[in-house]
Write a protein that holds these residues in place. Sequence first.
Motif, PDB file in Angstrom:
ATOM      1  N   SER A 116      46.223  95.371  26.400  1.00 42.59           N
ATOM      2  CA  SER A 116      45.472  96.492  25.821  1.00 42.59           C
ATOM      3  C   SER A 116      46.380  97.689  25.588  1.00 42.59           C
ATOM      4  CB  SER A 116      44.343  96.925  26.761  1.00 42.59           C
ATOM      5  OG  SER A 116      43.500  95.847  27.018  1.00 42.59           O
ATOM      6  N   CYS A 117      45.943  98.550  24.678  1.00 38.34           N
ATOM      7  CA  CYS A 117      46.641  99.801  24.420  1.00 38.34           C
ATOM      8  C   CYS A 117      46.407 100.730  25.612  1.00 38.34           C
ATOM      9  CB  CYS A 117      46.085 100.432  23.137  1.00 38.34           C
ATOM     10  SG  CYS A 117      46.504 102.178  22.949  1.00 38.34           S
ATOM     11  N   GLY A 118      47.480 101.275  26.183  1.00 40.80           N
ATOM     12  CA  GLY A 118      47.361 102.165  27.342  1.00 40.80           C
ATOM     13  C   GLY A 118      46.722 103.499  26.997  1.00 40.80           C
ATOM     14  N   GLY A 119      46.589 103.787  25.683  1.00 41.42           N
ATOM     15  CA  GLY A 119      45.986 105.063  25.272  1.00 41.42           C
ATOM     16  C   GLY A 119      44.490 104.953  25.116  1.00 41.42           C
ATOM     17  N   CYS A 120      44.052 103.986  24.275  1.00 39.18           N
ATOM     18  CA  CYS A 120      42.602 103.873  23.999  1.00 39.18           C
ATOM     19  C   CYS A 120      41.954 102.693  24.716  1.00 39.18           C
ATOM     20  CB  CYS A 120      42.357 103.784  22.496  1.00 39.18           C
ATOM     21  SG  CYS A 120      42.958 102.244  21.777  1.00 39.18           S
ATOM     22  N   HIS A 121      42.773 101.878  25.375  1.00 41.19           N
ATOM     23  CA  HIS A 121      42.299 100.763  26.200  1.00 41.19           C
ATOM     24  C   HIS A 121      41.650  99.616  25.418  1.00 41.19           C
ATOM     25  CE1 HIS A 121      43.373 103.351  29.463  1.00 41.19           C
ATOM     26  NE2 HIS A 121      42.528 104.279  29.028  1.00 41.19           N
ATOM     27  N   MET A 155      52.192 100.721  15.724  1.00 41.98           N
ATOM     28  CA  MET A 155      51.113 101.581  16.184  1.00 41.98           C
ATOM     29  C   MET A 155      49.887 100.769  16.576  1.00 41.98           C
ATOM     30  SD  MET A 155      53.154 103.701  14.629  1.00 41.98           S
ATOM     31  CE  MET A 155      52.889 103.499  12.875  1.00 41.98           C
ATOM     32  N   CYS A 156      49.121 101.328  17.516  1.00 40.62           N
ATOM     33  CA  CYS A 156      47.826 100.750  17.864  1.00 40.62           C
ATOM     34  C   CYS A 156      46.900 100.950  16.653  1.00 40.62           C
ATOM     35  CB  CYS A 156      47.257 101.454  19.096  1.00 40.62           C
ATOM     36  SG  CYS A 156      45.513 101.120  19.386  1.00 40.62           S
ATOM     37  N   ASN A 157      46.202  99.846  16.265  1.00 39.25           N
ATOM     38  CA  ASN A 157      45.345  99.930  15.080  1.00 39.25           C
ATOM     39  C   ASN A 157      44.185 100.898  15.250  1.00 39.25           C
ATOM     40  OD1 ASN A 157      46.802  98.098  13.596  1.00 39.25           O
ATOM     41  ND2 ASN A 157      45.721  96.331  14.484  1.00 39.25           N
ATOM     42  N   SER A 158      43.753 101.071  16.471  1.00 36.96           N
ATOM     43  CA  SER A 158      42.553 101.888  16.634  1.00 36.96           C
ATOM     44  C   SER A 158      42.865 103.364  16.895  1.00 36.96           C
ATOM     45  CB  SER A 158      41.643 101.311  17.706  1.00 36.96           C
ATOM     46  OG  SER A 158      42.012 101.783  18.958  1.00 36.96           O
ATOM     47  N   CYS A 159      43.914 103.683  17.702  1.00 39.58           N
ATOM     48  CA  CYS A 159      44.149 105.104  17.997  1.00 39.58           C
ATOM     49  C   CYS A 159      45.403 105.654  17.332  1.00 39.58           C
ATOM     50  CB  CYS A 159      44.198 105.333  19.519  1.00 39.58           C
ATOM     51  SG  CYS A 159      45.660 104.648  20.312  1.00 39.58           S
ATOM     52  N   GLY A 160      46.280 104.767  16.846  1.00 36.62           N
ATOM     53  CA  GLY A 160      47.472 105.238  16.137  1.00 36.62           C
ATOM     54  C   GLY A 160      48.643 105.596  17.021  1.00 36.62           C
TER      55      GLY A 160
HETATM   56 ZN   LIG Z   1      45.135 102.604  21.086  1.00 38.66          ZN
END
Ligand SMILES: [Zn+2]
Length: 241
Positions: free
Chosen positions: A198-203, A222-227
């Motif tokens: 998982s992305c550590g920013g938006c999970h 980049m994470c597709n959801s939070c960038g």
């Molecule tokens: Zn993210």
Amino acid sequence: MYDQLPILLQRQEIDNEIDKLDIEKARIPAELTNLEAELAKHNAAFQAKNDALEELQKERRNKERQLAMQQPQLDKYKSQRLAVKTNKEYAALESEIADLEQANSEIEDEVLELMISIDEAVDEIEVATSELATQGTTYKSKRRRFLAARRKLNKQIAVWDEKRGVFLDKISSGLMRRYDNWRKRRGSSLVAVIKEQSCGGCHLTLPPQLINEVRKEQELHMCNSCGRILYWEKEVEISEE
Ligand SMILES: [Zn+2]
């Protein structure tokens, strides 16, 4: 570019620490204002009690003055008793005297009531005085604590600031600009460490293919959801010997 991410990540941790300290520090002026408002409220209540006492004392003085002013008139009426000739005159004089004595006795009752109220007010002020002293001490110690906390925070921030400076020339200006802009707009971390897919920013869970790309450690992804820019933390190999 990717090889700068570990450094940027360290810088980011420091900035986040400083942000936390800044938030704590920013609360202090409001705390101090509240503290002062609280003390001012107690002072005002105390002042109001003193004003009320003064008002009662003034009223008492007025009534006593009124009594004193009426005494000569009463004495004059009484001395006239010997001089009156007719029963009618005497009755009229007696009535004047009775009215005046009645009025005086009412004023005397009022003075008595005022004296009771004054005693009560004096007692109240005595209690309020010691309460005010306690509140003053509490205020001073709380204020000292807030100021000490602020000094401590300033020192901590200065320490982190110094550590932050070390990274300045190790990160490319393009990446730094991107990082600064992100913090300005989003106020949080630009680099997100991948944790359990998982992305550590938006999970949110990341596609395995994207994770594989990141693990190549070549380009920025980049994470597709939070960038946020994704970073893969290599697991530390524990050698068993
Ligand atoms: Zn993210």
